[in-house]
Design a protein around this motif. Structure first.
Motif, PDB file in Angstrom:
ATOM      1  N   GLN A   1      55.324  -1.204-131.937  1.00 14.63           N
ATOM      2  CA  GLN A   1      54.914  -1.203-133.339  1.00 14.63           C
ATOM      3  C   GLN A   1      54.231   0.112-133.709  1.00 14.63           C
ATOM      4  O   GLN A   1      54.415   0.645-134.807  1.00 14.63           O
ATOM      5  N   ARG A   2      53.440   0.653-132.785  1.00 18.15           N
ATOM      6  CA  ARG A   2      52.772   1.930-133.049  1.00 18.15           C
ATOM      7  C   ARG A   2      53.796   3.058-133.163  1.00 18.15           C
ATOM      8  O   ARG A   2      53.710   3.900-134.066  1.00 18.15           O
TER       9      ARG A   2
ATOM     10  N   LEU B   1      56.956   2.804-134.027  1.00 19.05           N
ATOM     11  CA  LEU B   1      57.676   2.611-135.286  1.00 19.05           C
ATOM     12  C   LEU B   1      56.847   3.079-136.472  1.00 19.05           C
ATOM     13  O   LEU B   1      57.358   3.731-137.391  1.00 19.05           O
ATOM     14  N   SER B   2      55.563   2.786-136.460  1.00 20.52           N
ATOM     15  CA  SER B   2      54.719   3.201-137.589  1.00 20.52           C
ATOM     16  C   SER B   2      54.581   4.720-137.643  1.00 20.52           C
ATOM     17  O   SER B   2      54.562   5.296-138.730  1.00 20.52           O
TER      18      SER B   2
ATOM     19  N   GLU C   1      54.755  -4.716-126.978  1.00 19.08           N
ATOM     20  CA  GLU C   1      55.040  -4.954-128.392  1.00 19.08           C
ATOM     21  C   GLU C   1      54.128  -4.106-129.272  1.00 19.08           C
ATOM     22  O   GLU C   1      54.562  -3.537-130.270  1.00 19.08           O
ATOM     23  N   GLN C   2      52.869  -4.002-128.897  1.00 24.21           N
ATOM     24  CA  GLN C   2      51.934  -3.175-129.663  1.00 24.21           C
ATOM     25  C   GLN C   2      52.351  -1.708-129.623  1.00 24.21           C
ATOM     26  O   GLN C   2      52.280  -1.010-130.638  1.00 24.21           O
TER      27      GLN C   2
END
Length: 103
Positions: free
Chosen positions: A50-51, A53-54, A46-47
């Motif tokens: 998110q990275r 996507l950012s 998940e991390q």
């Protein structure tokens, strides 16, 4: 009537009620933690998502913002905006590729 030995575990039907009470308390704590945002921590996948996507959104939005500013300063229509979005997307994907090679 049966007398219980000192220190012995009770064997009556109150055990079932206590078990149900403990289950209800545990469920209430879990719901309160979720409501308060204290859920389980994010795992590595998940991390990483998110990275990624950012990086992608950061590149696109950063390129769009810079292109929009350059369009306003130099009066180039929307050429700098399009170039900024394209370069931002390329930069975002490049960062994602570098991240995937490290992991």
């Amino acid at each position: 009537m049966v007398e219980e030995q000192p220190g012995a575990e009770p064997t009556s039907s109150s055990d079932a009620r206590l078990d149900r009470l403990e289950q209800r308390v545990a469920e209430a704590k879990r719901r309160e933690d979720m409501r308060a945002g204290k859920g389980p921590p994010a795992d590595g996948n998940e991390q990483m998502g998110q990275r990624v996507l950012s990086y992608l959104l950061g590149g696109l939005l950063g390129g769009a913002l810079l292109g929009w500013l350059f369009d306003g300063w130099f009066g180039t229509g929307h050429v700098a905006l399009v170039v900024g979005v394209v370069l931002g997307a390329i930069g975002g994907f490049w960062s994602i590729i570098k991240l995937s090679m490290r992991s």
